[in-house]
Design a protein around this motif. Structure first.
Motif, mmCIF file in Angstrom:
data_model
loop_
_atom_site.group_PDB
_atom_site.id
_atom_site.type_symbol
_atom_site.label_atom_id
_atom_site.label_comp_id
_atom_site.label_asym_id
_atom_site.label_seq_id
_atom_site.Cartn_x
_atom_site.Cartn_y
_atom_site.Cartn_z
ATOM 1 N N VAL A 20 1.035 -1.024 0.013
ATOM 2 C CA VAL A 20 -0.326 -0.074 -0.006
ATOM 3 C C VAL A 20 0.727 1.395 0.063
ATOM 4 O O VAL A 20 1.625 1.657 0.621
ATOM 5 C CB VAL A 20 -1.044 0.073 1.357
ATOM 6 C CG1 VAL A 20 -1.938 1.142 0.828
ATOM 7 C CG2 VAL A 20 -1.768 -1.035 1.608
ATOM 8 N N ASP A 21 0.627 2.401 -0.619
ATOM 9 C CA ASP A 21 1.433 3.451 -0.919
ATOM 10 C C ASP A 21 2.895 2.761 -0.867
ATOM 11 O O ASP A 21 3.461 3.862 -0.433
ATOM 12 C CB ASP A 21 0.796 3.968 0.051
ATOM 13 C CG ASP A 21 0.004 4.968 -0.620
ATOM 14 O OD1 ASP A 21 -0.323 4.565 -1.880
ATOM 15 O OD2 ASP A 21 -0.935 5.397 0.716
ATOM 16 N N GLY A 22 3.340 2.223 -1.723
ATOM 17 C CA GLY A 22 4.656 1.468 -1.657
ATOM 18 C C GLY A 22 4.936 0.790 -0.656
ATOM 19 O O GLY A 22 7.025 0.228 -0.427
ATOM 20 N N GLU A 23 4.347 0.451 0.673
ATOM 21 C CA GLU A 23 4.318 -0.055 1.437
ATOM 22 C C GLU A 23 3.802 -0.823 2.570
ATOM 23 O O GLU A 23 2.608 -1.697 1.563
ATOM 24 C CB GLU A 23 4.322 0.950 3.144
ATOM 25 C CG GLU A 23 5.350 2.141 3.302
ATOM 26 C CD GLU A 23 5.229 2.762 3.953
ATOM 27 O OE1 GLU A 23 3.862 2.809 5.391
ATOM 28 O OE2 GLU A 23 5.841 3.874 4.858
ATOM 29 N N VAL A 24 5.148 -2.272 3.075
ATOM 30 C CA VAL A 24 4.050 -3.687 3.069
ATOM 31 C C VAL A 24 3.342 -3.813 4.170
ATOM 32 O O VAL A 24 3.829 -2.998 5.243
ATOM 33 C CB VAL A 24 4.839 -4.762 2.750
ATOM 34 C CG1 VAL A 24 4.279 -6.040 3.478
ATOM 35 C CG2 VAL A 24 5.905 -5.036 1.464
ATOM 36 N N ARG A 25 2.110 -3.566 3.852
ATOM 37 C CA ARG A 25 1.259 -3.627 5.415
ATOM 38 C C ARG A 25 0.186 -4.684 4.962
ATOM 39 O O ARG A 25 -0.012 -5.664 4.978
ATOM 40 C CB ARG A 25 0.297 -2.115 5.109
ATOM 41 C CG ARG A 25 1.310 -1.404 5.274
ATOM 42 C CD ARG A 25 -0.226 0.064 5.364
ATOM 43 N NE ARG A 25 0.737 1.444 5.161
ATOM 44 C CZ ARG A 25 0.415 2.349 4.303
ATOM 45 N NH1 ARG A 25 -0.804 2.643 4.253
ATOM 46 N NH2 ARG A 25 0.574 3.852 4.693
ATOM 47 N N PRO A 26 -0.009 -5.235 6.386
ATOM 48 C CA PRO A 26 -1.456 -6.221 6.532
ATOM 49 C C PRO A 26 -2.815 -5.815 6.222
ATOM 50 O O PRO A 26 -3.057 -4.573 6.562
ATOM 51 C CB PRO A 26 -1.509 -6.402 8.027
ATOM 52 C CG PRO A 26 -0.623 -5.211 8.892
ATOM 53 C CD PRO A 26 0.059 -4.629 8.015
#
Length: 447
Positions: free
Chosen positions: A402-408
């Motif tokens: 999400v937006d270049g970041e890995v999120r759960p």
């Protein structure tokens, strides 16, 4: 006095046969007009048959478990003051020998059911003598209710026996597992026997048999007769697989906002007492996507493609009797709350084995939620006559960019199978993408 026979009626369009599940009368019993005489299992539902006669049962012409063709006699009754047709001999074979009073009573009963709200599960018998009516099982305090008539129950042969309170699917399950319902107490309200009660009783009986008689080995195989829902499903799936060229498309979806939306709906006073699940949003997303891709809601024939400007949304339901697909009529006109209530009604009715034939007819597109079984995805087979069937897999937490970041995020897989004679890959892909878009952002439903 005259002996009258009762032929198995067609309780739904196209019915050819049905299985006798339960007899509620026995030879020597006195029956009255509209008293429930037996319970039959068709390819679509469990149905109670009311008597078109008043008289004394002289013979049961079919046994429990028999599959009887429509039109074949199942019961013989000796009636009072019946006028015989000169050309019929001693056995009238139909209700034509009844007195005018009896015929009028049957017609009145039929009329009362025809005017009942269809949501109550009523269905009119076809070919039931002069007229007739049948009700799917609906209980109040354990007794069946028939429109336009008092409650009747055949005499219980065992003195002082307590009534068995159990829904049709539970009775069928008990029969299949060899459980005697008369020998057990139910844990439900007013002593109703529930599914868990039957399963527990069957497990205990099996354990006892294993302890008491450890030597005999279990059979290496079982032979299960092909009938009822399983027979209908097998025929329909083979026909669909052979006739329609299936193509399947699916995609992963970030359904986090859908799960948040479901949580908000559950806490809303407007949805109090109504079951809300991701399936509801999935169904609404389907309707939204159909408006943008109307080709999906079509039927193929040898001479034309019929595009439906209405949506009868099929909901695949796993029931104790097998897979059935009742549909929500005119789903495109329903609000989110109305759709939730309609899906809940179909689900409860199917689970209780009370789905009327009308709910199974004229579907235009189907959804199936294999996620409830913990499956990520599958390739479903089209319901015959439909262009598409959409499936949603289980929703589980996964790493997502999400937006270049890995999120759960809460992720699911959606897609389905489509009739390639009607739609090509571009339409299919747009449709699946539109459904996915709503699951990612339910606010699109406000458009």
């Amino acid at each position: 006095m005259s002996d009258m026979t009762f032929p198995l009626p067609d309780v739904g369009e196209g019915l050819t046969e049905a299985e006798i599940v339960t007899w509620m009368v026995a030879p020597g019993d006195t029956v009255s007009l509209n008293q429930v005489i037996c319970e039959i299992e068709t390819a679509k539902s469990l149905v109670e048959l009311p008597s078109p006669f008043t008289g004394v049962v002289t013979e049961l012409l079919a046994e429990i478990g028999d599959t009887v063709p429509v039109g074949e006699p199942i019961l013989r009754v000796r009636t009072e003051d019946a006028t015989q047709d000169a050309g019929t001999g001693g056995d009238a074979g139909t209700t034509t020998g009844d007195s005018e009073e009896t015929r009028d009573a049957v017609a009145d009963a039929a009329a009362s059911v025809e005017h009942e709200d269809s949501d109550e599960g009523g269905a009119v018998l076809v070919g039931y003598g002069t007229a007739g009516a049948v009700r799917s099982r609906r209980r109040r305090g354990g007794e069946p209710l028939l429109a336009g008539s008092p409650i009747h129950r055949a005499p219980i042969p065992v003195a002082e026996a307590s009534p068995i309170i159990a829904k049709p699917p539970i009775r069928k399950l008990a029969k299949d597992l060899g459980v005697d319902l008369a020998q057990m107490a139910g844990s439900g309200i007013a002593g109703e026997i529930l599914r868990d009660d039957v399963v527990r009783q069957a497990s205990q009986a099996s354990l006892f048999r294993n302890i008491a008689t450890p030597e005999p080995s279990e059979a290496r195989e079982e032979r299960i007769p092909l009938k009822g829902v399983r027979k209908m499903t097998a025929q329909a799936m083979v026909a669909s697989s052979n006739d329609a060229p299936h193509v399947s498309v699916f995609t992963e979806v970030d359904a986090t906002r859908t799960m948040e939306f479901v949580k908000r709906l559950k806490s809303s006073t407007d949805f109090a007492g109504v079951k809300v699940s991701p399936l509801l949003i999935f169904a609404k997303a389907m309707l939204w996507a159909i408006r943008r891709n109307p080709e999906i809601n079509s039927t193929f024939t040898e001479t034309e493609i019929i595009r439906h400007n209405f949506v009868n949304l099929g909901i695949a339901a796993a029931t104790p009797r097998g897979l059935i697909v009742p549909n929500v009529k005119e789903a495109q006109d329903l609000s989110l709350l109305e759709l939730a209530k309609a899906i809940e009604r179909l689900t409860i009715t199917a689970r209780d084995g009370r789905t009327p034939p009308a709910d199974m007819q004229n579907g235009t597109i189907t959804i199936t939620n294999i996620g409830v079984f913990g499956m990520d995805f599958g390739t479903p087979i089209l319901n015959p006559g439909e262009c598409a069937i959409m499936a949603m897999g289980t929703i589980r937490e996964k790493p997502w960019v999400v937006d270049g970041e890995v999120r759960p995020r809460m992720v699911t897989t959606v897609g389905g199978s489509f009739d390639h004679r009607i739609v090509d890959g571009d339409v299919i892909s747009r449709f699946v993408a539109d459904v996915a878009s709503v699951l990612e952002e339910p606010a699109l439903l406000l458009d």
